[in-house]
Write an enzyme that holds these catalytic residues in place. Structure first.
Site, PDB file in Angstrom:
ATOM      1  N   LEU A   8       0.869  -1.176   0.000  1.00 10.10           N
ATOM      2  CA  LEU A   8       0.000   0.000   0.000  1.00 10.10           C
ATOM      3  C   LEU A   8       0.901   1.220   0.000  1.00 10.10           C
ATOM      4  CD1 LEU A   8      -2.703  -0.878   2.722  1.00 10.10           C
ATOM      5  CD2 LEU A   8      -3.010  -0.912   0.241  1.00 10.10           C
ATOM      6  N   ASP A   9       0.502   2.267  -0.712  1.00 12.49           N
ATOM      7  CA  ASP A   9       1.263   3.513  -0.678  1.00 12.49           C
ATOM      8  C   ASP A   9       1.384   4.003   0.760  1.00 12.49           C
ATOM      9  OD1 ASP A   9       1.403   3.492  -3.439  1.00 12.49           O
ATOM     10  OD2 ASP A   9      -0.282   4.868  -3.701  1.00 12.49           O
ATOM     11  N   ARG A  10       2.458   4.712   1.023  1.00 11.12           N
ATOM     12  CA  ARG A  10       2.697   5.214   2.379  1.00 11.12           C
ATOM     13  C   ARG A  10       1.496   5.955   2.967  1.00 11.12           C
ATOM     14  NH1 ARG A  10       8.094   8.546   4.314  1.00 11.12           N
ATOM     15  NH2 ARG A  10       7.627   8.543   6.541  1.00 11.12           N
ATOM     16  N   THR A  53      -1.646   5.644   2.330  1.00  8.75           N
ATOM     17  CA  THR A  53      -2.884   4.856   2.312  1.00  8.75           C
ATOM     18  C   THR A  53      -2.951   3.948   3.532  1.00  8.75           C
ATOM     19  OG1 THR A  53      -2.825   4.852  -0.109  1.00  8.75           O
ATOM     20  CG2 THR A  53      -4.272   3.246   0.943  1.00  8.75           C
TER      21      THR A  53
END
Length: 239
Positions: free
Chosen positions: A53-55, A57
């Site tokens: 997951l993106d940082r 998110t």
């Protein structure tokens, strides 16, 4: 301490906090807290990444407890047997159900993608969305005297980098709090009027076939405190 959503002898899932890197990265060489290392210390055994997951998110993040299980699960992701769903707060009124089928050209990061090929062709990217709630707030955002928001459910069908964020920008409903693809005026309004500074993108559900038992597993993740505060301020209940 991380919130553990699911754990057995093969897999473990956590509710990833917004702002936390999944693992050590040159994106931020000064960062000292990472999901992988924190979870390893918390459960007392090594964990193996399956997806990311993106940082900024939050939400469901799944790990394997062995490299063999990680390989089996990665195959499920590659073959699109895994179903993911996200919640997002976006700019404007977005209602109904639609599919966004819009190829995305990879936006290379100067640090994270320093060794990547720059001239890649746009890649297929598909996202389904469903509008769930709308609200109009009595404060200005940019040239408008009021600010409108929608709560939407997003289902990605391709695993492209930043695909949900880029697709919402493409349809002129960027995700609130997105500093890369979002609306600066809307982000400032959220911060100044509601005290909200995070990216409002949350992985709320992950479904897959268990690699050993072959059972259908669905893992869900609740919203964090800042999300809950925003939902209350917008009058969005029973989501």
């Amino acid at each position: 301490m991380l919130e553990i959503l699911y754990q057995d002898g093969f897999l473990v899932a956590v509710n990833k906090p917004a702002g936390m890197l999944v693992h050590r990265s040159w994106l931020d060489p000064h960062e000292t807290q990472f999901v992988m290392q924190t979870l390893r210390d918390q459960i007392g055994q090594h964990v193996f990444p399956i997806h990311r997951l993106d940082r900024p998110t939050s939400g469901v993040l799944l790990f394997a407890l062995s490299s063999e299980i990680a390989n089996l699960m990665c195959e499920q992701f590659e073959q699109k047997y895994v179903q993911k769903s996200y919640l997002a707060v976006v700019r404007g009124y977005l209602q109904g159900k639609e599919r966004i089928d819009y190829p995305l050209k990879i936006q290379l990061d100067k640090i994270a993608d320093k060794f990547s090929q720059e001239d890649k062709e746009p890649q297929e990217a598909i996202t389904d969305y469903e509008g769930l709630k709308i609200v109009e707030m009595p404060y200005p955002a940019g040239r408008y005297q009021t600010a409108r928001y929608s709560l939407v459910k997003l289902i990605p069908h391709t695993g492209r980098k930043h695909x949900l964020r880029x697709h919402m920008k493409h349809v002129f409903h960027p995700i609130x709090g997105d500093t890369q693809y979002g609306d600066l005026h809307q982000n400032r309004a959220l911060m100044s009027h509601l005290g909200c500074s995070r990216l409002f993108l949350h992985s709320d559900s992950l479904s897959f076939i268990h690699p050993i038992t072959k059972e259908q597993i669905t893992i869900t993740a609740g919203l964090d405190e800042q999300w809950q505060q925003l939902m209350n301020q917008f009058g969005w209940e029973n989501v």
